[in-house]
Design a protein around this motif. Structure first.
Motif, PDB file in Angstrom:
ATOM      1  N   PRO A  68      49.693  11.156  39.391  1.00  0.00           N
ATOM      2  CA  PRO A  68      49.940  10.082  37.765  1.00  0.00           C
ATOM      3  C   PRO A  68      50.855   9.968  37.179  1.00  0.00           C
ATOM      4  CG  PRO A  68      49.691  12.546  37.323  1.00  0.00           C
ATOM      5  CD  PRO A  68      50.131  12.712  38.728  1.00  0.00           C
ATOM      6  N   LEU A  69      50.707   8.454  36.688  1.00  0.00           N
ATOM      7  CA  LEU A  69      52.167   7.612  35.788  1.00  0.00           C
ATOM      8  C   LEU A  69      52.105   7.948  34.731  1.00  0.00           C
ATOM      9  CD1 LEU A  69      50.738   4.251  36.215  1.00  0.00           C
ATOM     10  CD2 LEU A  69      52.335   5.481  37.512  1.00  0.00           C
ATOM     11  N   ARG A  70      53.087   8.078  33.746  1.00  0.00           N
ATOM     12  CA  ARG A  70      53.890   8.608  32.632  1.00  0.00           C
ATOM     13  C   ARG A  70      52.601   8.477  31.890  1.00  0.00           C
ATOM     14  NH1 ARG A  70      56.661   6.246  28.452  1.00  0.00           N
ATOM     15  NH2 ARG A  70      57.625   4.755  30.530  1.00  0.00           N
ATOM     16  N   PHE A  99      57.098  -0.830  35.091  1.00  0.00           N
ATOM     17  CA  PHE A  99      57.583  -0.246  33.536  1.00  0.00           C
ATOM     18  C   PHE A  99      58.882  -1.108  33.314  1.00  0.00           C
ATOM     19  CE2 PHE A  99      55.135   3.895  35.715  1.00  0.00           C
ATOM     20  CZ  PHE A  99      54.274   3.749  33.646  1.00  0.00           C
ATOM     21  N   ALA A 100      58.660  -1.326  31.875  1.00  0.00           N
ATOM     22  CA  ALA A 100      59.793  -1.845  31.096  1.00  0.00           C
ATOM     23  C   ALA A 100      60.881  -0.483  30.728  1.00  0.00           C
ATOM     24  CB  ALA A 100      59.327  -2.903  30.405  1.00  0.00           C
ATOM     25  N   GLY A 101      60.441   0.157  30.928  1.00  0.00           N
ATOM     26  CA  GLY A 101      61.200   1.480  29.847  1.00  0.00           C
ATOM     27  C   GLY A 101      60.422   1.711  28.302  1.00  0.00           C
ATOM     28  N   ARG A 148      61.837  -0.766  37.773  1.00  0.00           N
ATOM     29  CA  ARG A 148      60.133  -1.131  37.329  1.00  0.00           C
ATOM     30  C   ARG A 148      59.614   0.170  37.516  1.00  0.00           C
ATOM     31  NH1 ARG A 148      59.869  -5.613  42.176  1.00  0.00           N
ATOM     32  NH2 ARG A 148      61.034  -4.830  43.215  1.00  0.00           N
ATOM     33  N   TYR A 149      60.529   0.933  38.216  1.00  0.00           N
ATOM     34  CA  TYR A 149      59.255   2.033  39.200  1.00  0.00           C
ATOM     35  C   TYR A 149      59.881   3.829  37.625  1.00  0.00           C
ATOM     36  CZ  TYR A 149      64.375   3.139  41.103  1.00  0.00           C
ATOM     37  OH  TYR A 149      65.568   3.073  41.316  1.00  0.00           O
ATOM     38  N   ASP A 150      60.351   3.658  36.838  1.00  0.00           N
ATOM     39  CA  ASP A 150      60.074   3.865  35.278  1.00  0.00           C
ATOM     40  C   ASP A 150      61.275   5.288  35.231  1.00  0.00           C
ATOM     41  OD1 ASP A 150      58.452   4.911  33.021  1.00  0.00           O
ATOM     42  OD2 ASP A 150      57.509   6.274  33.534  1.00  0.00           O
ATOM     43  N   VAL A 151      62.838   5.045  35.616  1.00  0.00           N
ATOM     44  CA  VAL A 151      63.872   5.860  35.860  1.00  0.00           C
ATOM     45  C   VAL A 151      64.732   4.652  34.993  1.00  0.00           C
ATOM     46  CG1 VAL A 151      65.700   6.362  36.912  1.00  0.00           C
ATOM     47  CG2 VAL A 151      63.793   6.931  37.643  1.00  0.00           C
TER      48      VAL A 151
END
Length: 399
Positions: free
Chosen positions: A278-280, A313-315, A332-335
């Motif tokens: 799952p995504l955040r 993702f942007a942040g 963009r991969y949420d880090v």
């Protein structure tokens, strides 16, 4: 005359509203949203509801496409075999396709005393009750916020800006998602507001009493009001309905967001677990997932192969009271990366994002199919993670 297709969306939050609006592109589809509330809740503003600076509510005509039927009720069971929903009122709703977008709420805590003495804040009703409790509590009384994710930080800052004596119990790191530079920026703002930040080893809450929070290093934090923001959970509707879920209870799907049990059921938002990866949980993920779920339903109706998930993702943006905020940029991969915008510009950017959410939903309501952010590529990272998981799963354990 062509047969009308019934699509039902369970949940009227960010993902559900986006999905419902987008599905109205087809003239032969009737869309129904089943939601327990008669108004749309801006969950990104619940900390403002608690502090009294916003009501965190938008009326559905502002964000829901004309012609979408709203049923104010709760679903107690999904009867996938009959393609029917059993409602708390005793009624039923039938569907040809179902979008499962029930969202998330407060997690059940095993910490002794938390259920009895701590106040959760993940839902509109919880936030309203907390606001009432704070109204009846002297401004000088100590308030303790447990959990240092975005919600905990926002609540602590909002209340401290009102002049309350706030302690933030992190249970580890302040703002775990943030880059070290962003974390230092948040820490400075907390100091300016007078928030006592308890982080690092020994800062995990181990018990809550009527007037204190105990930590695992033996400290006891005085607390007239304890606010619990440590983690989210999801409704157990899918599990109660006999559908496959992950360990948390999110509906298991493939990469098109289609249930692994039933191709007529598609999931979106916090309650979806695509490929058990799952995504955040966030509004930032929910709306694109809602659009992706809608596209999957539309593809199924058209007899086409749905596209797979490729989220970007942007942040993360966090308000730090009304006068400051932080936008933490990310890959963009949420880090998180080392760049952020803080202070007053951060507050303005946060507010721009919050207003933009409503604009996105309204835009899709007025022009279904216009939303495009879910089609921005998140890059190869998710595919790499999926490939790694599959490779690991085929490796025989060593005796």
């Amino acid at each position: 005359m062509a047969e009308n297709i019934e699509v039902v969306v369970v949940g009227g939050g960010y993902a559900g509203v986006m999905a419902a609006n987008r599905i109205t592109q087809r003239g032969d589809v009737t869309v129904t949203v089943v939601n327990p509330r008669a108004s749309f809740v801006e969950r990104v503003r619940l900390h403002q509801l608690v502090a009294g600076s916003d009501d965190a509510v938008v009326e559905y005509p502002e964000v829901l496409a004309e012609g979408v039927r709203l049923v104010v009720d709760s679903v107690v069971r999904i009867d996938a075999g009959r393609r029917r929903l059993d409602l708390a009122s005793g009624g039923t709703v039938s569907y040809d396709y179902l979008v499962y977008a029930v969202g998330s709420g407060s997690a059940v805590s095993g910490v002794p005393g938390a259920a009895e003495f701590a106040r959760p804040i993940a839902t509109f009703e919880e936030a309203e009750r907390l606001r009432g409790v704070l109204y009846d509590t002297p401004a000088s009384a100590p308030v303790t916020v447990v959990g240092a994710g975005p919600l905990g930080i926002e609540v602590a800052a909002e209340l401290a800006e009102e002049g309350r004596a706030v302690t933030l119990v992190c249970g580890g790191e302040l703002g775990p998602y943030l880059h070290a530079r962003g974390r230092r920026s948040v820490d400075r703002r907390m100091a300016e507001l007078g928030v006592t930040v308890l982080d690092g080893p020994g800062s995990r809450a181990t018990a809550v009493t009527r007037d204190a929070v105990r930590l695992d290093d033996g400290r006891e934090v005085p607390s007239a009001v304890t606010i619990w923001t440590a983690g989210f959970g999801v409704p157990d509707l899918a599990a109660r309905s006999g559908l496959s879920t992950d360990a948390m209870g999110r509906l298991l799907t493939d990469e098109t967001l289609t249930s692994v049990d039933d191709m007529r059921i598609v999931a979106a938002g916090d309650s979806a677990a695509p490929s058990d990866l799952p995504l955040r949980m966030s509004c930032q993920a929910a709306m694109p997932l809602g659009a992706r779920a809608a596209d999957t339903v539309l593809s199924r109706i058209a007899g086409e192969e749905p596209s797979t998930l490729n989220q970007t993702f942007a942040g993360q943006c966090i308000s730090l009271g009304r006068q400051a905020g932080i936008f933490q940029f990310a890959h963009r991969y949420d880090v998180a990366v080392g760049f952020h915008i803080g202070g007053r510009p951060g507050a303005k950017l946060k507010e721009f994002v919050c207003k933009g959410i409503v604009r996105h939903l309204s835009g899709e309501a007025n022009k279904p199919g216009s939303y495009r952010l879910h089609k921005v590529s998140g890059g190869p990272r998710r595919r790499q993670l999926l490939d790694t998981e599959r490779t690991d799963a085929t490796v025989e354990p060593v005796a």
